[in-house]
Design an enzyme around this catalytic site. Structure first.
Site, mmCIF file in Angstrom:
data_model
loop_
_atom_site.group_PDB
_atom_site.id
_atom_site.type_symbol
_atom_site.label_atom_id
_atom_site.label_comp_id
_atom_site.label_asym_id
_atom_site.label_seq_id
_atom_site.Cartn_x
_atom_site.Cartn_y
_atom_site.Cartn_z
ATOM 1 N N ARG A 16 -7.217 -7.817 -5.325
ATOM 2 C CA ARG A 16 -7.005 -7.442 -3.930
ATOM 3 C C ARG A 16 -7.798 -6.180 -3.602
ATOM 4 O O ARG A 16 -8.868 -6.240 -3.016
ATOM 5 C CB ARG A 16 -5.505 -7.247 -3.667
ATOM 6 C CG ARG A 16 -5.136 -7.354 -2.172
ATOM 7 C CD ARG A 16 -5.361 -6.085 -1.374
ATOM 8 N NE ARG A 16 -4.681 -4.925 -1.905
ATOM 9 C CZ ARG A 16 -4.821 -3.705 -1.422
ATOM 10 N NH1 ARG A 16 -5.634 -3.471 -0.402
ATOM 11 N NH2 ARG A 16 -4.184 -2.681 -1.970
ATOM 12 N N ASP A 17 -7.318 -5.038 -4.003
ATOM 13 C CA ASP A 17 -7.965 -3.785 -3.632
ATOM 14 C C ASP A 17 -9.343 -3.648 -4.263
ATOM 15 O O ASP A 17 -10.231 -3.003 -3.698
ATOM 16 C CB ASP A 17 -7.080 -2.608 -4.048
ATOM 17 C CG ASP A 17 -7.454 -1.319 -3.345
ATOM 18 O OD1 ASP A 17 -8.383 -1.337 -2.524
ATOM 19 O OD2 ASP A 17 -6.823 -0.297 -3.622
ATOM 20 N N HIS A 208 -0.471 4.638 -6.580
ATOM 21 C CA HIS A 208 -1.702 3.874 -6.385
ATOM 22 C C HIS A 208 -2.805 4.907 -6.190
ATOM 23 O O HIS A 208 -2.863 5.564 -5.137
ATOM 24 C CB HIS A 208 -1.559 2.963 -5.167
ATOM 25 C CG HIS A 208 -2.781 2.169 -4.849
ATOM 26 N ND1 HIS A 208 -2.895 0.829 -5.150
ATOM 27 C CD2 HIS A 208 -3.952 2.507 -4.254
ATOM 28 C CE1 HIS A 208 -4.079 0.384 -4.754
ATOM 29 N NE2 HIS A 208 -4.744 1.398 -4.202
ATOM 30 N N HIS A 210 -6.821 6.356 -6.276
ATOM 31 C CA HIS A 210 -8.273 6.192 -6.266
ATOM 32 C C HIS A 210 -8.899 7.393 -6.973
ATOM 33 O O HIS A 210 -8.237 8.404 -7.212
ATOM 34 C CB HIS A 210 -8.780 6.025 -4.840
ATOM 35 C CG HIS A 210 -8.415 4.706 -4.242
ATOM 36 N ND1 HIS A 210 -9.336 3.712 -3.981
ATOM 37 C CD2 HIS A 210 -7.215 4.189 -3.875
ATOM 38 C CE1 HIS A 210 -8.727 2.647 -3.480
ATOM 39 N NE2 HIS A 210 -7.427 2.914 -3.403
ATOM 40 N N CYS A 241 -11.175 1.403 0.099
ATOM 41 C CA CYS A 241 -10.507 0.969 1.326
ATOM 42 C C CYS A 241 -11.544 0.864 2.432
ATOM 43 O O CYS A 241 -12.162 1.869 2.799
ATOM 44 C CB CYS A 241 -9.411 1.960 1.724
ATOM 45 S SG CYS A 241 -8.567 1.522 3.261
ATOM 46 N N ASN A 250 -10.904 2.469 -7.430
ATOM 47 C CA ASN A 250 -9.577 2.710 -7.968
ATOM 48 C C ASN A 250 -9.648 3.381 -9.327
ATOM 49 O O ASN A 250 -10.679 3.378 -10.004
ATOM 50 C CB ASN A 250 -8.835 1.381 -8.135
ATOM 51 C CG ASN A 250 -8.460 0.740 -6.834
ATOM 52 O OD1 ASN A 250 -7.457 1.097 -6.230
ATOM 53 N ND2 ASN A 250 -9.254 -0.218 -6.381
#
Length: 312
Positions: A16-17, A208, A210, A241, A250
Site C-alpha cells: 500500500r504505502d 508509522h 518515514h 505520501c 518508509n
C-alpha cells in the site's frame, strides 16, 4: 526496556504505502507474489491496499482482486485503508476483515489527502464505522501528520490526544501515529506518545514512520523505551505520501528487523528470506531501494540469542 524478552509486531506496508508512490501500478500477479513472499518470510501483518478513488491513486486499483487472491490462513492479518462510507462498502464487499481508518491531525494535510478539513474528514468516518462494525470488521486507526505537517508545521500533542479519544470511541483495537513526512525526532516521539499514553492508557499504540531525515531508527528506539511494540515498515524502505510534499520512503522492514534482532527483540521474521525478496523487489521496480541494508553486502551477521523467535 528488557529487550531480550520482548517481541514486536511489524506490519509491512509495501503493497500500500510503498507502491502508491511508484510511477506505475504493479500488475496483480506481481503484487500477489510479493504478498506471499512477505508471508513466507514470517510477516504476520500486511497492509495490502486502500479503497480510494483510483483516479487519484491509480496504484491502488485492484485492491479487491488482490484480496480475492490472498488466502493467508489464520496467522496473518491483511489490512486495508478506508477514508469514508464508500470505501467501507467496498471493503465489506471484498471480504475485508481488518480495516484501518485514516484521519489527519492537521487541516492542511487532511485537505490534500482526504479532500476535507480534519473535523469533516473525521465526521465522514462515522457512517463507515457503523457499516464496518455491523459486519464485524476489526478496526484500527492511523493519525497522519501526528508529529509534523508539511503545510501546518508542528502538530500539537493535544490535537492528537483529542483525535485519539474520538477514534477510541469508534471501538478501534490499535491506534497508529504516523510521521507522514519523516521529520520527527525522538523528542517529538516522546512528547506525543507520552501524551496519548497518559490520556488513553489502555489503548495499544503503534508507529508509522518515514525516514526522510534518517531519524526513523532513532525514533523506533525511543518508542521501544516508551513501551510501543507495533511498527509499520516497508520492505526496502520504499514509499511516501503523494499528498505530503517532501515525504520520502518508509522505514525499511529490513532495517527495522535488523535493529530489533541486534537488540535481542523477537520479530519472527526470517532475515535470509526477507533479503532475497528485497532483491526481487529491486529488480521488479527497476531502481535502487531506500533502506540502509539494501546498499550493503547481505552476508549474515551474529545476532543476539532469541532474536528470530516468535510465531503466530
Amino acid at each position: 526496556m528488557d529487550a531480550g524478552t520482548d517481541q514486536v509486531v511489524i506490519t509491512d506496508v509495501l503493497l500500500r504505502d510503498g507502491l502508491q508512490s511508484e510511477p506505475v501500478a504493479l500488475p496483480l500477479e506481481e503484487r500477489v507474489r510479493l504478498a506471499y513472499g512477505l508471508l513466507a518470510a514470517g510477516l504476520t501483518s500486511l497492509e495490502i491496499g486502500s479503497f480510494v478513488n483510483a483516479e487519484k491513486v491509480p496504484q491502488m486499483s485492484g485492491t479487491e482482486a488482490l484480496m480475492a487472491r490472498l488466502q493467508p490462513g489464520e496467522c496473518a492479518l491483511l489490512h486495508t485503508l478506508v477514508f469514508n462510507e464508500r470505501g467501507a462498502r467496498r471493503a465489506i464487499a471484498a471480504g475485508a476483515r481488518d480495516v484501518r481508518l485514516t484521519v489527519s491531525a492537521s487541516d492542511g494535510h487532511s485537505r490534500a489527502n482526504a479532500g476535507a478539513p480534519r473535523d469533516a474528514a473525521l465526521a465522514r468516518l462515522g457512517p463507515a464505522v457503523d457499516l464496518l462494525t455491523a459486519s464485524r470488521v476489526r478496526l484500527e486507526a492511523t493519525i497522519a501528520t501526528a508529529f509534523l505537517c508539511p503545510f501546518d508545521g508542528e502538530t500539537d500533542p493535544g490535537t492528537v490526544v483529542e483525535l485519539a479519544r474520538r477514534l477510541a470511541g469508534f471501538g478501534i483495537r490499535v491506534l497508529h501515529l504516523a510521521d507522514t513526512i519523516g521529520a520527527a525526532s525522538p523528542w517529538h516521539i516522546r512528547r506525543t506518545v507520552t501524551a496519548v499514553h497518559e490520556a488513553l492508557p489502555g489503548l495499544p499504540l503503534g508507529l508509522h514512520l518515514h525516514n526522510t531525515y534518517g531519524m526513523a531508527s532513532a525514533n523506533v528506539w525511543e518508542a521501544l523505551r516508551l513501551g510501543v511494540r507495533r511498527f509499520d515498515a516497508a520492505l526496502g524502505g520504499i514509499g511516501g505520501c503523494p499528498f505530503a510534499p517532501g515525504a520520502a520512503g518508509n522505514l525499511g522492514t529490513d532495517d527495522l528487523v535488523n535493529l530489533c534482532h541486534h537488540a535481542g527483540i523477537a520479530t519472527g521474521i526470517d532475515v535470509r528470506r526477507l533479503t532475497s525478496l528485497r532483491e526481487e523487489l529491486r529488480v521488479l521496480l527497476g531502481h535502487r531501494l531506500d533502506s540502509a541494508l539494501s546498499a550493503v553486502p547481505t552476508a549474515p551477521v551474529p545476532l543476539r540469542i532469541g532474536a528470530g523467535t516468535g510465531a503466530c
